[in-house]
Design a protein around this motif. Structure first.
Motif, short mmCIF file in Angstrom:
data_model
loop_
_atom_site.label_atom_id
_atom_site.label_comp_id
_atom_site.label_asym_id
_atom_site.label_seq_id
_atom_site.Cartn_x
_atom_site.Cartn_y
_atom_site.Cartn_z
N ALA A 1 -3.94 3.71 -1.93
CA ALA A 1 -2.53 3.35 -2.05
C ALA A 1 -1.74 4.57 -2.53
CB ALA A 1 -2.34 2.19 -3.02
N HIS B 1 0.82 -1.21 0.00
CA HIS B 1 0.00 0.00 0.00
C HIS B 1 0.86 1.27 0.00
CE1 HIS B 1 -3.01 2.88 1.59
NE2 HIS B 1 -3.88 2.08 0.98
N SER C 1 -7.80 5.09 -5.33
CA SER C 1 -7.44 4.12 -4.30
C SER C 1 -6.62 4.87 -3.26
CB SER C 1 -6.59 3.02 -4.94
OG SER C 1 -5.78 2.37 -4.00
N HIS D 1 -5.67 0.02 -9.72
CA HIS D 1 -4.62 -0.99 -9.86
C HIS D 1 -5.02 -2.12 -10.79
CE1 HIS D 1 -3.05 0.81 -6.13
NE2 HIS D 1 -4.32 0.90 -5.80
N PHE E 1 -8.43 -0.53 -3.22
CA PHE E 1 -7.16 -1.23 -3.08
C PHE E 1 -7.48 -2.64 -2.63
CE2 PHE E 1 -3.44 -2.67 -0.65
CZ PHE E 1 -2.47 -2.53 -1.62
#
Length: 178
Positions: free
Chosen positions: A68, A34, A66, A122, A96
């Protein structure tokens, strides 16, 4: 004689831009996935994609990323290139590792007055989500790539599988050096 369409007869279109985060540092021992940051190549690629979108007259009313670090950084850089205040970006922790369902939930919660939205996430989830929405083969989205999907006569809450049309896909490697 020409008759203008009444507002109720006009076709309503909404556009969703799916952006995969740009290149990040490799995972190191004792580092949470992360927390991986963009490397310089990822920062440059994010800026190039953002500038490309701006040059094409593209913007977004709503930006969701997200949580992250690499996705947040990509979102901030693209927003800056588009002239959007990065403070307006919303963050969704479910994007995430939440799978494509988390992306769909984020889209379905978008406000009705949002005509265009940009999600930063992602792989493989973002690729699966693009293919789910369009039923087209996007292939594995490259780092920093954008897939634009258009929805006709749909509210965000009604977006689901096979409801979108892929407008374009572009990756930083497709862009000429500026």
């Amino acid at each position: 004689m020409f008759f203008a369409e009444s507002p109720s007869e006009q076709i309503m279109k909404k556009t969703l831009y799916l952006v995969r985060h740009a290149k990040a540092e490799d995972r190191a021992p004792f580092m949470r996935d992360h927390d991986r940051e963009l490397v310089s190549e990822g920062i440059i690629a994010s800026a190039r994609i953002g500038r490309h979108l701006k040059d094409k007259g593209i913007t977004a009313d709503c930006l969701i990323s997200s949580t992250a670090l690499r996705a947040k950084d990509t979102a901030r850089i693209v927003a800056e290139q588009l002239g959007i205040d990065p403070e307006t970006i919303s963050y969704d922790e479910h994007m995430f590792d939440g799978g494509p369902k988390a992306y769909l939930a984020a889209v379905n919660r978008l406000p009705a007055n949002c005509q265009s939205a940009m999600l930063f996430g992602h792989n493989p989830d973002i690729t699966y989500f693009a293919e789910f929405l369009t039923h087209q083969d996007v292939g594995s989205m490259s780092k920093g790539a954008v897939a634009a999907i258009e929805f006709t006569d749909l509210e965000w809450a009604a977006v689901s599988g096979r409801t979108g049309n892929l407008l374009f896909y572009v990756a930083p490697k497709h862009l000429k050096e500026a």
